[in-house]
Scaffold this motif. Structure first.
Motif, PDB file in Angstrom:
ATOM      1  N   ASN A  82       0.794  -1.047   0.051  1.00  0.00           N
ATOM      2  CA  ASN A  82      -0.168  -0.032   0.006  1.00  0.00           C
ATOM      3  C   ASN A  82       0.834   1.267   0.074  1.00  0.00           C
ATOM      4  O   ASN A  82       1.373   1.669   1.022  1.00  0.00           O
ATOM      5  N   LEU A  83       0.882   1.838  -1.108  1.00  0.00           N
ATOM      6  CA  LEU A  83       1.880   2.843  -1.359  1.00  0.00           C
ATOM      7  C   LEU A  83       1.862   4.044  -0.446  1.00  0.00           C
ATOM      8  O   LEU A  83       2.635   4.845   0.224  1.00  0.00           O
ATOM      9  N   THR A  84       0.386   4.453  -0.235  1.00  0.00           N
ATOM     10  CA  THR A  84       0.082   5.612   0.395  1.00  0.00           C
ATOM     11  C   THR A  84       0.226   5.383   1.847  1.00  0.00           C
ATOM     12  O   THR A  84       0.861   6.234   2.721  1.00  0.00           O
ATOM     13  N   ARG A  85       0.022   4.303   2.417  1.00  0.00           N
ATOM     14  CA  ARG A  85       0.308   4.130   3.596  1.00  0.00           C
ATOM     15  C   ARG A  85       1.623   3.804   3.910  1.00  0.00           C
ATOM     16  O   ARG A  85       2.269   4.461   4.972  1.00  0.00           O
ATOM     17  N   ALA A  86       2.477   3.214   3.111  1.00  0.00           N
ATOM     18  CA  ALA A  86       3.946   3.188   3.343  1.00  0.00           C
ATOM     19  C   ALA A  86       4.581   4.312   3.527  1.00  0.00           C
ATOM     20  O   ALA A  86       5.369   4.488   4.130  1.00  0.00           O
ATOM     21  N   SER A  87       4.062   5.320   2.518  1.00  0.00           N
ATOM     22  CA  SER A  87       4.588   6.530   2.400  1.00  0.00           C
ATOM     23  C   SER A  87       4.398   7.382   3.758  1.00  0.00           C
ATOM     24  O   SER A  87       5.242   8.094   4.064  1.00  0.00           O
ATOM     25  N   VAL A  88       3.152   7.489   4.371  1.00  0.00           N
ATOM     26  CA  VAL A  88       2.818   8.138   5.507  1.00  0.00           C
ATOM     27  C   VAL A  88       3.758   7.720   6.635  1.00  0.00           C
ATOM     28  O   VAL A  88       4.221   8.507   7.490  1.00  0.00           O
ATOM     29  N   GLU A  89       3.748   6.257   6.809  1.00  0.00           N
ATOM     30  CA  GLU A  89       4.465   5.771   7.967  1.00  0.00           C
ATOM     31  C   GLU A  89       5.950   6.056   7.813  1.00  0.00           C
ATOM     32  O   GLU A  89       6.525   6.499   8.822  1.00  0.00           O
ATOM     33  N   LEU A  90       6.516   6.079   6.449  1.00  0.00           N
ATOM     34  CA  LEU A  90       7.838   6.457   6.254  1.00  0.00           C
ATOM     35  C   LEU A  90       8.148   7.964   6.655  1.00  0.00           C
ATOM     36  O   LEU A  90       8.935   8.417   7.443  1.00  0.00           O
ATOM     37  N   ALA A  91       7.116   8.804   6.489  1.00  0.00           N
ATOM     38  CA  ALA A  91       7.512  10.252   6.496  1.00  0.00           C
ATOM     39  C   ALA A  91       7.226  10.533   8.175  1.00  0.00           C
ATOM     40  O   ALA A  91       7.952  11.172   8.656  1.00  0.00           O
ATOM     41  N   LYS A  92       6.364   9.620   8.876  1.00  0.00           N
ATOM     42  CA  LYS A  92       6.220   9.812  10.442  1.00  0.00           C
ATOM     43  C   LYS A  92       7.530   9.643  10.846  1.00  0.00           C
ATOM     44  O   LYS A  92       8.000  10.089  11.706  1.00  0.00           O
ATOM     45  N   LEU A  93       8.136   8.316  10.414  1.00  0.00           N
ATOM     46  CA  LEU A  93       9.261   7.775  11.137  1.00  0.00           C
ATOM     47  C   LEU A  93      10.443   8.799  10.843  1.00  0.00           C
ATOM     48  O   LEU A  93      11.123   9.026  11.718  1.00  0.00           O
ATOM     49  N   TRP A  94      10.526   9.277   9.547  1.00  0.00           N
ATOM     50  CA  TRP A  94      11.627  10.098   9.026  1.00  0.00           C
ATOM     51  C   TRP A  94      11.605  11.448   9.807  1.00  0.00           C
ATOM     52  O   TRP A  94      12.509  11.775  10.269  1.00  0.00           O
ATOM     53  N   ARG A  95      10.399  11.835  10.140  1.00  0.00           N
ATOM     54  CA  ARG A  95      10.221  13.221  10.933  1.00  0.00           C
ATOM     55  C   ARG A  95      10.509  12.993  12.359  1.00  0.00           C
ATOM     56  O   ARG A  95      11.319  13.974  12.983  1.00  0.00           O
ATOM     57  N   SER A  96      10.465  12.036  12.873  1.00  0.00           N
ATOM     58  CA  SER A  96      10.374  11.873  14.475  1.00  0.00           C
ATOM     59  C   SER A  96      11.671  11.100  15.040  1.00  0.00           C
ATOM     60  O   SER A  96      12.290  11.117  15.962  1.00  0.00           O
ATOM     61  N   ASP A  97      12.403  10.141  14.075  1.00  0.00           N
ATOM     62  CA  ASP A  97      13.563   9.557  14.270  1.00  0.00           C
ATOM     63  C   ASP A  97      14.774  10.515  14.513  1.00  0.00           C
ATOM     64  O   ASP A  97      14.938  11.158  13.276  1.00  0.00           O
ATOM     65  N   ARG A  98      15.485  10.410  15.382  1.00  0.00           N
ATOM     66  CA  ARG A  98      16.590  11.301  15.505  1.00  0.00           C
ATOM     67  C   ARG A  98      17.571  11.064  14.651  1.00  0.00           C
ATOM     68  O   ARG A  98      18.271  12.272  13.906  1.00  0.00           O
ATOM     69  N   TYR A  99      18.046  10.102  14.253  1.00  0.00           N
ATOM     70  CA  TYR A  99      18.954   9.784  13.170  1.00  0.00           C
ATOM     71  C   TYR A  99      18.350  10.292  11.723  1.00  0.00           C
ATOM     72  O   TYR A  99      19.120  10.961  10.894  1.00  0.00           O
ATOM     73  N   LEU A 100      17.231   9.599  11.379  1.00  0.00           N
ATOM     74  CA  LEU A 100      16.796   9.692  10.185  1.00  0.00           C
ATOM     75  C   LEU A 100      16.353  11.182   9.761  1.00  0.00           C
ATOM     76  O   LEU A 100      16.573  11.689   8.470  1.00  0.00           O
ATOM     77  N   ARG A 101      16.154  11.899  10.852  1.00  0.00           N
ATOM     78  CA  ARG A 101      15.617  13.450  10.924  1.00  0.00           C
ATOM     79  C   ARG A 101      16.918  14.326  10.086  1.00  0.00           C
ATOM     80  O   ARG A 101      16.500  15.367   9.464  1.00  0.00           O
ATOM     81  N   ARG A 102      17.941  13.902  10.251  1.00  0.00           N
ATOM     82  CA  ARG A 102      19.124  14.456   9.574  1.00  0.00           C
ATOM     83  C   ARG A 102      19.319  14.192   8.286  1.00  0.00           C
ATOM     84  O   ARG A 102      20.408  14.874   7.577  1.00  0.00           O
ATOM     85  N   LEU A 103      18.879  13.125   7.702  1.00  0.00           N
ATOM     86  CA  LEU A 103      19.159  12.793   6.498  1.00  0.00           C
ATOM     87  C   LEU A 103      18.684  13.768   5.421  1.00  0.00           C
ATOM     88  O   LEU A 103      17.593  14.273   5.417  1.00  0.00           O
ATOM     89  N   GLU A 104      19.660  14.027   4.377  1.00  0.00           N
ATOM     90  CA  GLU A 104      19.208  14.980   3.202  1.00  0.00           C
ATOM     91  C   GLU A 104      18.997  14.420   1.900  1.00  0.00           C
ATOM     92  O   GLU A 104      19.977  13.997   1.156  1.00  0.00           O
ATOM     93  N   ALA A 105      17.824  14.004   1.763  1.00  0.00           N
ATOM     94  CA  ALA A 105      17.207  13.212   0.533  1.00  0.00           C
ATOM     95  C   ALA A 105      15.768  13.733   0.484  1.00  0.00           C
ATOM     96  O   ALA A 105      15.390  14.029   1.252  1.00  0.00           O
ATOM     97  N   MET A 106      15.281  13.463  -0.802  1.00  0.00           N
ATOM     98  CA  MET A 106      13.774  13.212  -1.062  1.00  0.00           C
ATOM     99  C   MET A 106      13.808  11.975  -1.832  1.00  0.00           C
ATOM    100  O   MET A 106      14.649  11.472  -2.683  1.00  0.00           O
ATOM    101  N   LEU A 107      12.485  11.692  -1.851  1.00  0.00           N
ATOM    102  CA  LEU A 107      12.008  10.522  -2.641  1.00  0.00           C
ATOM    103  C   LEU A 107      10.983  10.778  -3.479  1.00  0.00           C
ATOM    104  O   LEU A 107       9.866  11.488  -3.049  1.00  0.00           O
ATOM    105  N   LEU A 108      10.746  10.486  -4.818  1.00  0.00           N
ATOM    106  CA  LEU A 108       9.647  10.165  -5.574  1.00  0.00           C
ATOM    107  C   LEU A 108       9.218   8.778  -5.800  1.00  0.00           C
ATOM    108  O   LEU A 108       9.971   8.068  -5.939  1.00  0.00           O
TER     109      LEU A 108
END
Length: 188
Positions: A82-108
């Motif tokens: 499920n693309l939308t659900r996976a994307s939202v969950e990744l965005a939440k993790l990306w925003r909240s995880d201290r390590y991931l939050r510093r990553l400089e990239a974007m996904l399409l």
């Protein structure tokens, strides 16, 4: 792009177009070191994921982007593709995880029904017109793809190829070593 005082690998353009037949995504192959030197010309920044039913393109620091692609693959598996659900969950993790939050990239990311832009600010954006682009040449490719969609009757794969050619002519961080991936309705 500087990242905490160290040079980051960057420089790319990714563009995607959805139409009634499916979706096409293209990315160039250039990787630039420190903003001044192209160090690789044939990198593959567009990938097929989840049993070849999802396309993912990345821009930004290469190591950071690959980390995010790996996390996104895990979310796709967790949510059954499920693309939308996976994307939202990744965005939440990306925003909240201290390590991931510093990553400089974007996904399409895209499947035949949905096209999304994902960023570290927690953005999960679905474009209104089925056209999206990221990376240093993204604005050029986006403008070209939109113009082609409005004024030419071309398949999505031809639109993204032409848009990448335009971006490569203008953006110094985009080259003409282009990879195009497509997903067609009914091919799954």
């Amino acid at each position: 792009m500087e990242n905490n005082g160290r040079s980051a690998l960057h420089g790319t353009t990714i563009v995607a177009v959805r139409d009634a037949q499916g979706v096409a995504m293209a990315g160039d192959g250039q990787i630039t070191l420190g903003g001044t030197m192209a160090v690789k010309h044939g990198a593959r920044k567009v990938r097929r994921l989840f049993r070849d039913r999802v396309l993912c393109g990345f821009a930004g620091s290469t190591a950071d982007a690959l980390t995010l692609v790996e996390k996104f693959e895990g979310k796709l598996e967790e949510f059954g593709g499920n693309l939308t659900r996976a994307s939202v969950e990744l965005a939440k993790l990306w925003r909240s995880d201290r390590y991931l939050r510093r990553l400089e990239a974007m996904l399409l990311v895209a499947d035949v029904d949905t096209l999304l832009v994902l960023s570290g600010q927690g953005d999960v954006i679905e474009p209104d017109d089925g056209v999206a682009a990221i990376g240093s040449g993204g604005g050029f490719a986006l403008a070209a793809a939109r113009a082609l969609r409005r004024h030419a009757d071309l398949p999505a794969a031809d639109v993204v190829r032409a848009a990448m050619a335009v971006a490569a002519e203008i953006c110094v961080y985009t080259n003409d070593h282009v990879v195009v991936e497509t997903l067609r309705r009914g091919d799954t």
